[in-house]
Scaffold this motif. Structure first.
Motif, PDB file in Angstrom:
ATOM      1  N   PRO A   1       1.128  -1.109  -0.116  1.00  0.00           N
ATOM      2  CA  PRO A   1      -0.224   0.112  -0.025  1.00  0.00           C
ATOM      3  C   PRO A   1       0.578   1.164   0.483  1.00  0.00           C
ATOM      4  O   PRO A   1       2.104   1.744   0.607  1.00  0.00           O
ATOM      5  N   PRO A   2       0.295   2.324   0.079  1.00  0.00           N
ATOM      6  CA  PRO A   2       1.022   3.712  -0.060  1.00  0.00           C
ATOM      7  C   PRO A   2       1.684   4.375   0.657  1.00  0.00           C
ATOM      8  O   PRO A   2       1.321   3.319   1.972  1.00  0.00           O
ATOM      9  N   GLY A   3       2.832   4.475   1.252  1.00  0.00           N
ATOM     10  CA  GLY A   3       3.327   4.915   2.019  1.00  0.00           C
ATOM     11  C   GLY A   3       4.280   3.983   2.628  1.00  0.00           C
ATOM     12  O   GLY A   3       4.786   3.895   3.409  1.00  0.00           O
ATOM     13  N   THR A   4       4.552   2.619   2.575  1.00  0.00           N
ATOM     14  CA  THR A   4       4.861   1.489   2.905  1.00  0.00           C
ATOM     15  C   THR A   4       6.584   1.830   2.071  1.00  0.00           C
ATOM     16  O   THR A   4       6.546   1.854   1.463  1.00  0.00           O
ATOM     17  N   PRO A   5       7.402   1.595   3.302  1.00  0.00           N
ATOM     18  CA  PRO A   5       8.549   2.039   3.625  1.00  0.00           C
ATOM     19  C   PRO A   5       9.730   1.276   3.234  1.00  0.00           C
ATOM     20  O   PRO A   5       8.977  -0.125   3.532  1.00  0.00           O
ATOM     21  N   ALA A   6      10.758   1.364   2.482  1.00  0.00           N
ATOM     22  CA  ALA A   6      11.613   0.016   2.155  1.00  0.00           C
ATOM     23  C   ALA A   6      12.197  -0.379   3.330  1.00  0.00           C
ATOM     24  O   ALA A   6      12.468  -0.556   4.638  1.00  0.00           O
ATOM     25  N   ARG A   7      11.532  -2.238   3.210  1.00  0.00           N
ATOM     26  CA  ARG A   7      12.356  -3.485   4.129  1.00  0.00           C
ATOM     27  C   ARG A   7      12.521  -3.984   3.624  1.00  0.00           C
ATOM     28  O   ARG A   7      12.628  -5.383   2.717  1.00  0.00           O
ATOM     29  N   ARG A   8      13.863  -4.846   4.770  1.00  0.00           N
ATOM     30  CA  ARG A   8      14.989  -5.967   4.372  1.00  0.00           C
ATOM     31  C   ARG A   8      13.250  -7.115   3.660  1.00  0.00           C
ATOM     32  O   ARG A   8      13.533  -7.575   2.822  1.00  0.00           O
ATOM     33  N   ALA A   9      12.324  -7.242   4.144  1.00  0.00           N
ATOM     34  CA  ALA A   9      11.063  -8.542   4.818  1.00  0.00           C
ATOM     35  C   ALA A   9      10.271  -8.165   3.564  1.00  0.00           C
ATOM     36  O   ALA A   9      10.078  -9.550   2.743  1.00  0.00           O
ATOM     37  N   HIS A  10      10.711  -7.493   2.257  1.00  0.00           N
ATOM     38  CA  HIS A  10       9.398  -6.993   1.367  1.00  0.00           C
ATOM     39  C   HIS A  10      10.615  -7.284  -0.201  1.00  0.00           C
ATOM     40  O   HIS A  10       9.534  -7.619  -0.484  1.00  0.00           O
ATOM     41  N   PHE A  11      11.431  -7.630   0.215  1.00  0.00           N
ATOM     42  CA  PHE A  11      12.747  -7.795  -1.263  1.00  0.00           C
ATOM     43  C   PHE A  11      11.820  -8.701  -1.847  1.00  0.00           C
ATOM     44  O   PHE A  11      12.224  -9.578  -3.363  1.00  0.00           O
ATOM     45  N   PRO A  12      12.065 -10.086  -1.052  1.00  0.00           N
ATOM     46  CA  PRO A  12      12.148 -11.041  -1.060  1.00  0.00           C
ATOM     47  C   PRO A  12      10.961 -11.302  -1.781  1.00  0.00           C
ATOM     48  O   PRO A  12      10.401 -11.917  -3.243  1.00  0.00           O
ATOM     49  N   SER A  13       9.437 -11.105  -0.941  1.00  0.00           N
ATOM     50  CA  SER A  13       8.418 -11.018  -1.680  1.00  0.00           C
ATOM     51  C   SER A  13       7.960 -10.322  -3.089  1.00  0.00           C
ATOM     52  O   SER A  13       7.584 -11.059  -4.710  1.00  0.00           O
ATOM     53  N   ARG A  14       8.451  -9.709  -3.207  1.00  0.00           N
ATOM     54  CA  ARG A  14       8.688  -8.397  -4.484  1.00  0.00           C
ATOM     55  C   ARG A  14       9.356  -9.653  -5.718  1.00  0.00           C
ATOM     56  O   ARG A  14       8.769  -9.698  -7.210  1.00  0.00           O
ATOM     57  N   ASN A  15      10.530 -10.290  -5.692  1.00  0.00           N
ATOM     58  CA  ASN A  15      11.459 -10.572  -6.082  1.00  0.00           C
ATOM     59  C   ASN A  15      10.697 -12.116  -7.223  1.00  0.00           C
ATOM     60  O   ASN A  15      10.404 -12.219  -7.831  1.00  0.00           O
ATOM     61  N   ARG A  16       9.619 -12.526  -6.143  1.00  0.00           N
ATOM     62  CA  ARG A  16       8.279 -13.618  -7.262  1.00  0.00           C
ATOM     63  C   ARG A  16       7.955 -12.832  -7.865  1.00  0.00           C
ATOM     64  O   ARG A  16       6.960 -13.531  -9.117  1.00  0.00           O
ATOM     65  N   ILE A  17       7.200 -11.845  -7.485  1.00  0.00           N
ATOM     66  CA  ILE A  17       6.616 -10.818  -9.149  1.00  0.00           C
ATOM     67  C   ILE A  17       7.716 -10.557 -10.057  1.00  0.00           C
ATOM     68  O   ILE A  17       7.198 -10.717 -11.266  1.00  0.00           O
ATOM     69  N   ILE A  18       8.370 -10.056  -9.952  1.00  0.00           N
ATOM     70  CA  ILE A  18       9.668  -9.814 -10.802  1.00  0.00           C
ATOM     71  C   ILE A  18       9.380 -11.471 -12.140  1.00  0.00           C
ATOM     72  O   ILE A  18       9.491 -11.176 -13.163  1.00  0.00           O
ATOM     73  N   SER A  19       9.878 -12.251 -11.206  1.00  0.00           N
ATOM     74  CA  SER A  19      10.061 -13.561 -11.828  1.00  0.00           C
ATOM     75  C   SER A  19       8.634 -13.748 -12.582  1.00  0.00           C
ATOM     76  O   SER A  19       8.639 -14.651 -13.571  1.00  0.00           O
ATOM     77  N   GLY A  20       7.391 -13.811 -11.890  1.00  0.00           N
ATOM     78  CA  GLY A  20       6.482 -14.321 -12.275  1.00  0.00           C
ATOM     79  C   GLY A  20       5.975 -13.218 -13.317  1.00  0.00           C
ATOM     80  O   GLY A  20       5.028 -13.730 -14.678  1.00  0.00           O
ATOM     81  N   LEU A  21       6.397 -11.751 -13.864  1.00  0.00           N
ATOM     82  CA  LEU A  21       5.764 -11.587 -14.218  1.00  0.00           C
ATOM     83  C   LEU A  21       6.715 -11.343 -16.025  1.00  0.00           C
ATOM     84  O   LEU A  21       6.622 -11.458 -17.385  1.00  0.00           O
ATOM     85  N   SER A  22       7.775 -12.437 -15.535  1.00  0.00           N
ATOM     86  CA  SER A  22       8.949 -13.356 -16.720  1.00  0.00           C
ATOM     87  C   SER A  22       8.434 -13.884 -17.971  1.00  0.00           C
ATOM     88  O   SER A  22       7.999 -14.964 -17.179  1.00  0.00           O
ATOM     89  N   LEU A  23       8.991 -13.842 -18.815  1.00  0.00           N
ATOM     90  CA  LEU A  23       8.749 -14.653 -19.829  1.00  0.00           C
ATOM     91  C   LEU A  23      10.339 -15.379 -19.429  1.00  0.00           C
ATOM     92  O   LEU A  23      10.584 -17.296 -19.390  1.00  0.00           O
ATOM     93  N   GLY A  24      11.534 -15.012 -19.327  1.00  0.00           N
ATOM     94  CA  GLY A  24      12.581 -15.892 -18.462  1.00  0.00           C
ATOM     95  C   GLY A  24      13.529 -14.753 -17.716  1.00  0.00           C
ATOM     96  O   GLY A  24      13.130 -13.441 -17.703  1.00  0.00           O
ATOM     97  N   VAL A  25      14.216 -15.134 -16.822  1.00  0.00           N
ATOM     98  CA  VAL A  25      15.217 -14.447 -16.258  1.00  0.00           C
ATOM     99  C   VAL A  25      16.774 -14.759 -16.325  1.00  0.00           C
ATOM    100  O   VAL A  25      17.545 -15.233 -16.696  1.00  0.00           O
ATOM    101  N   LEU A  26      17.136 -13.364 -16.960  1.00  0.00           N
ATOM    102  CA  LEU A  26      18.928 -13.360 -16.971  1.00  0.00           C
ATOM    103  C   LEU A  26      19.400 -12.575 -16.513  1.00  0.00           C
ATOM    104  O   LEU A  26      18.908 -11.589 -15.553  1.00  0.00           O
ATOM    105  N   VAL A  27      20.014 -13.336 -15.741  1.00  0.00           N
ATOM    106  CA  VAL A  27      21.279 -12.969 -14.191  1.00  0.00           C
ATOM    107  C   VAL A  27      23.106 -12.347 -15.486  1.00  0.00           C
ATOM    108  O   VAL A  27      23.164 -12.911 -15.819  1.00  0.00           O
ATOM    109  N   ILE A  28      22.833 -10.941 -14.930  1.00  0.00           N
ATOM    110  CA  ILE A  28      23.602 -10.272 -15.238  1.00  0.00           C
ATOM    111  C   ILE A  28      25.844 -10.783 -14.622  1.00  0.00           C
ATOM    112  O   ILE A  28      26.769 -11.481 -15.150  1.00  0.00           O
ATOM    113  N   GLU A  29      25.501 -10.676 -13.262  1.00  0.00           N
ATOM    114  CA  GLU A  29      26.003 -10.748 -12.199  1.00  0.00           C
ATOM    115  C   GLU A  29      25.349 -10.958 -10.785  1.00  0.00           C
ATOM    116  O   GLU A  29      24.920 -10.045 -10.816  1.00  0.00           O
TER     117      GLU A  29
END
Length: 266
Positions: free
Chosen positions: A86-114
């Motif tokens: 929701p709006p106003g939610t600050p950055a917290r360490r616990a949010h990022f693993p959950s965010r990562n599943r959305i990144i991969s879920g929206l994608s046809l493929g995932v490219l890891v650079i480094e």
């Protein structure tokens, strides 16, 4: 496209080159707007005149890192900012693993650079593999600590790539299929029925869609169970669930589960 927050100069160059070329060839670049590879990938896609999607670990009115404000504005104008928070939610360490599943879920493929061996990037790559997405990794010098994560992913089954063409060879068939289906969806009149077949003759005639539909109920069913019960490949199930979700016929739930949507929900 994902990678280290503190990439090498070579990593930045690779991210810029791959993202720019993929964007020029019609692919939308999805990443997390973090410092490093994420931001370089977004910027390269925009500089190439392409589209990009940023999935944030904050509310959409909170830009993290703060230095990314100008980038966030560009993405708003030529892509999309996405968040489940929701709006106003600050950055917290616990949010990022959950965010990562959305990144991969929206994608046809995932490219890891480094990525280092303890990088959160590896979590996203493994989530992508579990979601039936192709995972690609760039090899690097054995003396570069940020190549070790990519090398581990390759040993675990990620596809080693050295050029954009190698990625497109893998993704083009599915991308073309989805593009054709989406064009048909956008051109078709709205049909609110939720009965498979009544909603679209395409589903009525497609035996694979009917097999998938028969595995779905009104309670969430894990995607692994859907794959097992239907006998379809993970890639096919992922693509078909996306189409059904776009039509408002299925709903995604936390943990990678799906259910039919009742008439009252639509």
């Amino acid at each position: 496209m994902i990678g280290s927050r503190n990439p090498t100069a070579g990593g930045r160059d690779n991210a810029r080159g791959f993202a720019g070329e993929l964007a020029l060839r019609g692919m939308t670049i999805t990443s997390g707007m973090a410092a490093g590879i994420d931001s370089v990938a977004h910027e390269a896609a925009l500089d190439a005149g392409g589209l990009t999607i940023a999935v944030t670990g904050t509310g959409l009115d909170v830009v993290y890192p703060a230095s990314g404000r100008a980038l966030a504005q560009r993405i708003c104008e030529h892509g999309a900012l996405v968040s489940e928070l929701p709006p106003g939610t600050p950055a917290r360490r616990a949010h990022f693993p959950s965010r990562n599943r959305i990144i991969s879920g929206l994608s046809l493929g995932v490219l890891v650079i480094e990525a280092g061996l303890r990088s959160g990037t590896l979590i996203t790559a493994r989530l992508a593999a579990g979601q039936g997405r192709d995972v690609f990794a760039l090899p690097g010098s054995i003396h570069n600590p940020l190549a070790k994560g990519c090398h581990r992913l390759i040993r675990e089954g990620a596809k080693l790539v050295e050029s954009v063409d190698e990625i497109l060879q893998e993704l083009a068939p599915l991308a073309g299929q989805l593009a054709g289906q989406l064009q048909g969806e956008l051109a078709a009149p709205n049909t609110p029925s939720l009965e498979l077949g009544a909603a679209d003759p395409q589903f009525e005639l497609d035996s694979e869609y009917r097999r998938l539909w028969s595995c779905l109920g009104y309670d969430p069913t894990p995607v692994d169970s859907i794959i097992e019960q239907s006998g379809l490949t993970a890639r096919a199930v992922s693509a078909m669930l996306l189409m059904l979700e776009l039509r408002g016929m299925v709903e995604a739930h936390p943990g990678g589960a799906f259910s039919r949507i009742t008439r009252g929900q639509q």
